[in-house]
Enzyme design. Structure first.
Site, mmCIF file in Angstrom:
data_model
loop_
_atom_site.group_PDB
_atom_site.id
_atom_site.type_symbol
_atom_site.label_atom_id
_atom_site.label_comp_id
_atom_site.label_asym_id
_atom_site.label_seq_id
_atom_site.Cartn_x
_atom_site.Cartn_y
_atom_site.Cartn_z
ATOM 1 N N GLU A 70 33.814 35.392 2.583
ATOM 2 C CA GLU A 70 34.240 34.034 2.915
ATOM 3 C C GLU A 70 35.736 33.841 2.699
ATOM 4 O O GLU A 70 36.178 32.865 2.104
ATOM 5 C CB GLU A 70 33.435 33.014 2.104
ATOM 6 N N GLU A 97 22.674 22.992 -4.377
ATOM 7 C CA GLU A 97 23.465 22.898 -3.151
ATOM 8 C C GLU A 97 22.575 22.660 -1.935
ATOM 9 O O GLU A 97 22.908 21.865 -1.057
ATOM 10 C CB GLU A 97 24.279 24.189 -2.971
ATOM 11 N N LYS A 123 22.544 37.743 -5.120
ATOM 12 C CA LYS A 123 21.809 36.472 -5.026
ATOM 13 C C LYS A 123 20.325 36.750 -4.835
ATOM 14 O O LYS A 123 19.958 37.793 -4.280
ATOM 15 C CB LYS A 123 22.329 35.632 -3.864
ATOM 16 N N ASP A 173 21.485 32.739 1.352
ATOM 17 C CA ASP A 173 22.329 31.943 0.470
ATOM 18 C C ASP A 173 21.580 30.813 -0.220
ATOM 19 O O ASP A 173 21.744 29.649 0.161
ATOM 20 C CB ASP A 173 23.492 31.358 1.297
HETATM 21 O O1 GCW Z 1 26.591 29.096 -1.174
HETATM 22 C C1 GCW Z 1 27.832 29.356 -0.650
HETATM 23 C C2 GCW Z 1 28.573 28.123 -0.968
HETATM 24 C C3 GCW Z 1 30.018 28.338 -1.317
HETATM 25 C C4 GCW Z 1 30.084 29.433 -2.370
HETATM 26 C C5 GCW Z 1 29.510 30.708 -1.788
HETATM 27 C C6 GCW Z 1 29.465 31.837 -2.797
HETATM 28 C C7 GCW Z 1 31.593 29.607 -4.207
HETATM 29 O O2 GCW Z 1 28.450 27.205 0.093
HETATM 30 O O3 GCW Z 1 30.511 27.129 -1.802
HETATM 31 O O4 GCW Z 1 31.391 29.646 -2.837
HETATM 32 O O5 GCW Z 1 28.203 30.499 -1.372
HETATM 33 O O6 GCW Z 1 28.414 32.027 -3.383
HETATM 34 O O7 GCW Z 1 30.452 32.502 -2.970
#
Ligand code: GCW
Length: 717
Positions: A309, A411, A378, A383
Site C-alpha cells: 500500500e 474496521e 493476517k 483484509d
Molecule cells: O486494513 C487495511 C487498512 C489500512 C491498514 C492496512 C494494513 C495500516 O484499511 O488502514 O493500514 O490494512 O494492515 O497495513
C-alpha cells in the site's frame, strides 16, 4: 453561609459518591464486592491476609493489585502480613527470593513453566492453610496474582486450588496504528492514548492503567506507532518519549516495540539509499539499534510494513522481503531484539488474485529469514473481513515462525458502534485445520510453534483503544481487547468461556444476566456477517473510510473496488478461486482444497469466496442462491432487533450508564444493519434482475439513494 448553599452542602453529603463513568474506566478490573453472600463467606475464610516475598517493581505492583483486588472483592481491608499466623494467607513469590517458597518442593513443577508461567496451590505452612502463588520470575507472580483475582471475580471455587499455567506463545502484542499527531488509523475510540506532545515530562496516569489491563490478560508487548510509519519516531526527540512510556510499562512485563519506516535512513539519516544490502545503510541501522537500546535497554524490536500500500521497502531496490527483514534483524540481534515483518503485501500491478499474492511472495523465502524474524500474517488472505477463510500461509512456511495478526479494532465490523464479539471470529481461524502435517495441524499449532517446533512464536492484535473514557468506544469493544489477550496467551481457550469471564468480571455474576449477555455476544459476529457479507462475500464496503456498504464501488484501483471481489453479473455472483478461476485454492493443502473446490462440499459460509455460481444454484436449504442471499441479509438485520430486545432484559442488572450506552449503540446498529441489507439487496437485485422474495419487506429507498449517500469526517480514516 447562605441557607441555599448550606442546603446544597447537606444534599451533597447524601448523594452517593459514584463518579460518572467509573465502571467504564475500570474495564474488567472493577473488583466489585462479591454479591453472593455464601461465596463471599467462603472467600473470606480462604483468604484473610497476603504476603509477597521479595522486592522489585514488579512484585510491588503485584502487591498493589492483590491489595486492591482482595479489598474490593471481599469488601473489607485484607492485611498484608510478614508472618504466617493465620489460616488463609496468600503467599506469593519466587524461589529465588522466598525461602518459604524455595523449601516447598515446587522446583520440578516450576521448571516446566518458563519465565512467565506460575502455579497456584492450596497448601499448608506451619500448620496454617495457605494459598501459594509461585513462579520462576517476578512477572510470573504478577500473572498468578491476576489469575487468582480472576477466579474470585468470576466466583470460581478457590477452596482447593491446584493449577499450573504458562503462555503458549512468546510475543503477545498490541499493534497501535497510532500516528504522531494522535490520530489513529482505523481507530474509533478517540485519539491516541500517547500524548506525544507532553511526553516525556508528563506521564499520564492512563499509561499505567493501560499496562495493568494488558498484564491482567497476559499481553507482554506493545507496538506504539502505526505500521504506516513516520520515520521521526526513531529520532532522539521521540525516543526519549518512547523511553518514558517503556519505564511505566516495564514493571507490568510490557516491552515496547516500534514500527520502523524502511526508508528512515534516507528520510532522517541523510543517506541516498535505503538498500538493505548497502553497507552504509546497514551501518546506519546498526547504529540506530545501538542508540535505541541506550534509551530503552529492553526494547522489543521492530514491526515493519514494507512494499505494501505504498510503503517503502526492499523491493524498491530489487531486493527481497528476506533481505529487508534480515538487515534489521542483524542490527537488533546483538541486543536481543526481534523483527516482525508483515506479510500483508499485494500490488495492483501484479496481474494476480490479491488473495494469492502474499503466499506467492513469501513461500519461496521460507528458510531465508534470520532466527529473530517472525513473519506476521493476517488471519485471512484479504483484509480483516467479517469472515475470511484462514490465510494459506499458515501451514506453508514450515521453517519460519509465523505470527498471527488479528484486528481488534472493528474496521470492517461496524467501527465502535456495532456490538460484535470477536472471540468467535478469532477462534474460527485458530481452530481451522491447515492439514500441513496431516489432520490436527490447526492454525493455533502453527502460531504457537508446536507444529514445527519453532523457537519463537507470537500473536498481534491491532488495538481498539483510544482516549474515550471507556477506552474502546463501545463498552463491548472492551471484551475484544480482553479476549485477544486471553487467546494470545492460550489459543486453545474457548470463546464462550472467555466471554463469560469478561461478563462476570465486568458486569457481575448474576447467572441470568450472564446467560443473556453471553448469548448475545456469541451470536453477534454471525449476525454482522449476515447483514454485511453473507455466504463468503467480502470487501464490499464503502471506499476509503469503509463506513457502510458499497457493493457498487467500481472505479479506481481494481483491487480496491467491490466489483473485483463479488463479480456479480446477470448470470451469477462470487469469486471463482477454483481451478477454473484464479486457483487460489491450490495454496491450501489437499484435504482443505478438495473440500472447498466443490461447491457442494464447500462450507456455505465460504461459498462465494471460492465460487462463482449462478443465481439459481440450489442451496442446502432448498432455496436458490439469490433467495438465500436475500434471506440472510434480512435475517442479519432482524437479529439486531433480537439483540436489542435481549439487552433490554438486562436493565435491572447493568449499571445505568453502560446500559444506556449500549442501548443507544444498538439502536444505531439496527439502523446501520438495515442500511447494509437494503443497499446490498437492491444492488445485487440490479444485477441479478430477480425479485426480492415474497414476505421480505421491500427496502425503504431505491438503490440510487444508497449509492448517493456521502459522509464527511468519518473516524479512523
Ligand atoms: O486494513 C487495511 C487498512 C489500512 C491498514 C492496512 C494494513 C495500516 O484499511 O488502514 O493500514 O490494512 O494492515 O497495513
Amino acid at each position: 453561609m447562605r441557607p441555599f448553599s448550606l442546603f446544597l452542602c447537606i444534599l451533597f453529603l447524601f448523594i452517593p459518591r459514584i463518579s460518572l463513568g467509573e465502571n467504564n474506566d475500570l474495564l474488567w478490573l472493577g473488583y466489585h464486592r462479591i454479591s453472593d453472600e455464601r461465596t463471599l463467606e467462603q472467600y473470606r475464610n480462604t483468604v484473610s491476609a497476603w504476603m509477597i516475598e521479595g522486592d522489585s517493581e514488579t512484585l510491588r505492583v503485584a502487591g498493589e493489585e492483590l491489595q486492591r483486588g482482595l479489598d474490593g472483592l471481599l469488601g473489607t481491608s485484607v492485611p498484608r502480613v510478614n508472618r504466617i499466623t493465620r489460616n488463609g494467607t496468600v503467599v506469593a513469590g519466587t524461589p529465588g527470593h522466598s525461602e518459604r517458597i524455595a523449601s516447598m518442593g515446587l522446583k520440578k513443577r516450576l521448571e516446566t513453566l518458563g519465565e512467565e508461567g506460575y502455579l497456584i496451590v492450596s497448601d499448608s505452612i506451619d500448620n496454617k492453610k495457605v494459598l501459594v502463588i509461585a513462579a520462576n520470575r517476578d512477572i510470573g507472580v504478577l500473572y498468578g496474582v491476576f489469575h487468582l483475582l480472576r477466579m474470585m471475580q468470576t466466583c470460581r471455587d478457590i477452596g482447593r486450588i491446584e493449577l499450573e499455567n504458562s503462555p503458549e506463545t512468546d510475543i503477545r502484542v498490541l499493534n497501535h496504528w497510532d500516528n504522531l499527531d494522535r490520530t489513529v488509523e482505523r481507530g474509533y475510540a478517540g485519539f491516541s492514548l500517547w500524548d506525544w506532545h507532553r511526553l516525556p515530562g508528563y506521564i499520564s496516569p492512563v499509561y499505567r492503567e493501560y499496562a495493568r489491563m494488558n498484564a491482567s490478560v497476559g499481553i507482554n508487548g506493545t507496538v506504539l506507532n502505526n505500521v504506516n510509519a513516520n520515520a521521526l519516531i526513531l529520532t532522539p526527540r521521540y525516543l526519549k518519549k518512547v523511553a518514558a512510556l517503556a519505564d511505566v510499562f516495564r514493571p507490568y512485563g510490557i516491552r515496547v516495540y516500534l514500527s520502523a519506516r524502511f526508508s528512515a535512513p534516507v528520510e532522517t539519516g541523510n543517506l541516498k539509499t535505503a538498500d538493505p544490502l548497502d553497507e552504509e545503510v546497514r551501518a546506519w541501522w546498526n547504529d540506530k539499534a545501538g542508540e535505541i537500546y541506550r534509551y530503552i535497554p529492553d526494547f522489543g524490536g521492530f514491526l515493519v510494513k514494507a512494499n505494501s500500500e505504498g510503503q517503502p521497502g526492499p523491493q524498491d531496490y530489487g531486493r527481497t522481503h528476506a533481505d529487508g527483514a534480515n538487515m534489521l534483524a542483524d542490527a537488533l540481534d546483538p541486543h536481543g531484539g526481534i523483527v516482525m515483518w508483515r506479510a500483508f503485501v499485494y500490488d495492483n500491478r501484479v496481474p494476480e488474485d490479491r488473495a494469492k499474492q502474499a503466499y506467492n511472495e513469501f513461500v519461496p523465502l521460507d528458510g531465508h529469514f534470520r532466527d529473530n524474524v517472525l513473519v506476521q500474517v493476517k488471519n485471512g488472505p484479504i483484509d480483516f473481513q467479517p469472515r475470511e477463510p484462514f490465510h494459506p500461509l499458515f501451514g506453508a512456511m514450515p521453517q519460519t515462525p509465523l505470527m498471527m495478526e488479528f484486528q481488534i479494532t472493528q474496521e470492517y465490523l461496524g467501527f465502535a458502534t456495532h456490538l460484535v464479539y470477536l472471540g468467535t471470529l478469532f477462534k474460527e481461524c485458530l481452530d481451522a485445520d491447515t492439514y500441513a502435517r496431516g489432520k490436527g495441524s490447526t492454525v493455533a499449532r502453527v502460531i504457537d510453534g508446536s507444529l514445527e517446533n519453532k523457537k519463537i512464536s507470537g500473536m498481534a492484535g491491532v488495538a481498539n483503544t483510544g482516549n474515550d473514557r471507556n477506552w474502546t468506544g463501545h463498552p463491548f469493544g472492551q471484551a475484544n481487547w480482553f479476549c485477544f489477550g486471553r487467546l494470545a496467551w492460550d489459543p486453545y481457550l474457548d470463546a464462550g468461556d472467555i466471554a463469560e469471564e469478561w461478563i462476570r468480571m465486568t458486569f457481575g455474576n448474576r447467572n441470568d444476566m450472564v446467560y443473556i449477555i453471553k448469548n448475545m455476544m456469541m451470536a453477534s459476529r454471525e449476525i454482522a456477517v449476515h447483514y454485511m457479507t453473507p455466504l463468503g462475500l467480502h470487501h464490499i464496503m464503502a471506499e476509503g473510510h469503509h463506513y457502510g456498504p458499497g457493493p457498487w464501488v467500481s472505479s479506481g484501483r481494481p483491487d480496491w473496488t467491490s466489483v473485483y471481489y463479488h463479480q456479480a453479473d446477470s448470470e451469477g455472483i462470487g469469486f471463482d478461486r477454483t481451478r477454473s478461476g484464479s486457483n487460489a485454492l491450490e495454496q491450501y493443502h489437499p484435504p482443505v482444497r478438495d473440500l472447498y473446490e466443490n461447491p457442494e462440499t464447500c462450507p456455505e459460509e465460504y461459498l462465494l469466496w471460492f465460487h462463482h455460481l449462478p443465481w439459481d444454484f440450489t442451496m442446502s436449504s432448498g432455496k436458490t442462491l439469490w433467495e438465500e442471499l436475500c434471506y440472510r441479509y434480512y435475517r442479519g438485520a432482524e437479529n439486531v432487533v433480537w439483540l436489542r430486545n435481549e439487552w433490554e432484559k438486562t436493565k435491572e442488572w447493568v449499571d445505568r450508564e453502560r446500559f444506556e450506552q449500549v442501548r443507544m449503540l444498538l439502536k444505531i446498529q439496527e439502523k446501520e444493519a438495515d442500511w447494509w441489507r437494503n443497499a446490498c439487496v437492491l444492488y445485487f437485485q440490479s444485477v441479478s434482475g430477480k425479485p426480492i422474495p415474497e414476505g421480505l419487506e421491500p427496502p425503504e429507498h431505491d438503490l440510487s439513494y444508497y449509492e448517493n449517500l456521502r459522509f464527511h469526517y468519518v473516524p479512523g480514516h
